[in-house]
Design an enzyme around this catalytic site. Structure first.
Site, PDB file in Angstrom:
ATOM      1  NE  ARG A  22      -3.089  -2.604   2.633  1.00 50.09           N
ATOM      2  CZ  ARG A  22      -4.491  -2.315   2.744  1.00 50.09           C
ATOM      3  NH1 ARG A  22      -5.558  -1.664   2.509  1.00 50.09           N
ATOM      4  NH2 ARG A  22      -4.705  -3.679   2.471  1.00 50.09           N
ATOM      5  CB  SER A 191     -18.317   0.842   3.277  1.00 51.36           C
ATOM      6  OG  SER A 191     -17.024  -0.246   3.336  1.00 51.36           O
ATOM      7  CE  LYS A 250     -16.308   4.726   8.430  1.00 48.40           C
ATOM      8  NZ  LYS A 250     -13.975   5.232   7.399  1.00 48.40           N
ATOM      9  CB  THR A 280      -5.892  11.745  24.709  1.00 53.62           C
ATOM     10  OG1 THR A 280      -3.822  10.800  25.657  1.00 53.62           O
ATOM     11  CG2 THR A 280      -6.092  12.739  25.044  1.00 53.62           C
TER      12      THR A 280
HETATM   13  N1  PMP Z   1     -16.866  -0.275  11.145  1.00 56.08           N
HETATM   14  C1  PMP Z   1     -16.513   0.172   9.576  1.00 56.08           C
HETATM   15  C2  PMP Z   1     -17.916  -1.026   8.653  1.00 56.08           C
HETATM   16  C3  PMP Z   1     -15.969   0.608   8.678  1.00 56.08           C
HETATM   17  O1  PMP Z   1     -15.644   0.737   7.330  1.00 56.08           O
HETATM   18  C4  PMP Z   1     -14.513   1.714   9.745  1.00 56.08           C
HETATM   19  C5  PMP Z   1     -13.470   2.356   8.701  1.00 56.08           C
HETATM   20  N2  PMP Z   1     -13.696   2.328   7.838  1.00 56.08           N
HETATM   21  C6  PMP Z   1     -14.465   1.486  11.070  1.00 56.08           C
HETATM   22  C7  PMP Z   1     -15.870   0.619  11.518  1.00 56.08           C
HETATM   23  C8  PMP Z   1     -14.048   2.353  11.905  1.00 56.08           C
HETATM   24  O2  PMP Z   1     -14.105   3.737  11.899  1.00 56.08           O
HETATM   25  P1  PMP Z   1     -12.716   4.735  11.618  1.00 56.08           P
HETATM   26  O3  PMP Z   1     -12.737   5.432  10.279  1.00 56.08           O
HETATM   27  O4  PMP Z   1     -13.553   5.966  12.541  1.00 56.08           O
HETATM   28  O5  PMP Z   1     -12.075   3.832  12.867  1.00 56.08           O
END
Ligand code: PMP
Length: 405
Positions: A22, A191, A250, A280
């Site tokens: 990556r 997603s 998001k 923190t």
């Molecule tokens: N759950 C899902 C389904 C995700 O796709 C992601 C991150 N892409 C997370 C949790 C983690 O969320 P964050 O980016 O806020 O750490």
């Protein structure tokens, strides 16, 4: 330690050979040009892969709230929640999140990843039905790595059910010991596949078999439901879900993660989850941005409507151009490519020749043969931008590959 350095080098070589190495693309996200980002040389790139789904990260209410909070409270929280790292805005944000999902209480974590990992491992390491009964955890096959990390880091007996398959879930629930505590862990919008879980059906099964429900709404919160409470709000089942988890990073356009649920459950996690206690807290300016953003989102229905209109428009344009779209019932528009090297090549040409950025999604994120480009059009993507994207993809992807799909 040389032996470990050598191991790292060999592993990296192998990752590179498999095409799984990556690299980052450094692009500056900018308030004044979103969804165009800016390259180090000053040129603009049209981004199609942002998870700032409804552009709240650039919205004046969120930016103003963050700036004002930074001016008053500085940049960092200065401590864990228990040790001088709680300001009133953290408490307000938790109350707002609880209200968004119709729950008694909320708890913020440093990311969505940590909220899943810490909450699931904490729950599943308890023995609510006594030492003779471990948790039975039923986890959707496509659950996010953060949920898997939480589940694996526990003593639960784990059953993986086929993605969104209610019959398979029921057969596993039926086979589990009746007296054992049970938890079903699943997402609403997935997603990578752009599909949505049958929430009501899962709730029916959970009630039938006495299981607790844990729902990740990371890719839905802020966008689905009349007030952005997620698919659980849209489908009218939020009250049937025990824990709703989400991200502030998001659609909310800030940073952090959270869980909401019954007051005693959330208080227990607050009091015992090491991923909450020993880190923190999120900066007050970030909490202030998130709070302003959520308050705005809850009453700004036009932004949500625009998101879905844009997604449907792009889907129709892909179809009209014969571009092989993966069926999507969500705001995410995946384009099937089916080959890792081609996927990377299409993404690279989009970037180099057309000034557009779309992330290639390759194995192991998706199975081999299902490699894809993932587009997340938002309210600020115009018709002209979409036409330019279709033109570019039509030039890059050979005609026979388009029509064959
Ligand atoms: N759950 C899902 C389904 C995700 O796709 C992601 C991150 N892409 C997370 C949790 C983690 O969320 P964050 O980016 O806020 O750490």
């Amino acid at each position: 330690m040389k032996v470990f350095t050598d191991h790292c080098r060999r592993s990296l070589e192998s990752i590179k050979e498999q095409g799984r190495y990556r690299t980052f693309t450094a692009l500056q996200k900018r308030v004044d040009s979103f969804p165009y980002y800016v390259r180090p040389d000053g040129s603009r790139i049209l981004v199609w892969s942002s998870n700032d789904y409804i552009a709240m990260g650039n919205h004046p209410v969120a930016v103003a709230a963050a700036c004002e909070a930074a001016r008053v409270m500085g940049t960092g929280a200065g401590g864990t929640r228990n040790i001088s790292g709680t300001s009133p805005v953290h408490d307000e944000l938790e109350a707002e999140l609880a209200s968004l999902h119709g729950k008694e209480a909320g708890l913020i974590f440093t990311s969505g990843y940590v909220s899943n990992q810490a909450t699931l491992s904490t729950i599943l390491n308890t023995l609510p039905c006594g030492p003779a009964h471990s948790w039975q955890c039923f986890s959707d096959a496509k659950n996010h790595a953060s949920m898997i990390a939480g589940i694996k880091g526990s003593r639960a007996v784990v059953s993986i059910f086929r993605h969104n398959d209610l019959d398979h879930l029921e057969s596993l629930l039926r086979a589990a010991p009746a007296e054992a505590p049970k938890l079903i862990a699943f997402e609403s919008v997935y997603s990578m596949d752009a599909d949505i879980a049958p929430l009501a059906g899962i709730c029916d099964l959970a009630e039938k078999y006495g299981a607790m429900t844990y729902l990740d709404e990371v890719h839905a919160v802020g966008m689905y439901g009349p007030h952005g409470g997620g698919v659980s709000e849209r489908d009218g089942v939020a009250h049937r879900i025990d824990i709703i988890e989400g991200t502030l990073g998001k659609a909310i356009g800030a940073h952090g993660g959270y869980v909401t649920g019954d007051a005693d459950v959330i208080d227990f996690i607050r009091s015992t989850a090491s991923g909450f206690i020993f880190t923190t807290s999120i900066p007050p300016m970030t909490a202030a941005a998130a709070l302003a953003s959520i308050r705005h989102i809850r009453q700004d229905h036009a932004r949500r409507a625009k998101l879905f209109e844009r997604a449907e428009t792009l889907k129709a344009m892909f179809d009209a151009a014969g571009l092989p779209r993966i069926p999507s019932v969500s705001h995410i528009v995946p384009l099937h490519i089916g080959e890792a090297s081609l996927c990377k090549a299409v993404s690279q040409r989009l970037f180099d020749e057309f000034g557009m950025y779309a992330t290639p999604i390759n194995y192991p994120t998706v199975p081999r043969g299902e490699e894809r480009l993932r587009f997340t059009p938002g309210p600020l993507h115009t018709d002209e931008m979409m036409t330019a994207l279709i033109d570019a993809l039509s030039k890059i992807i050979p005609l026979e590959r388009r029509r064959a799909a």
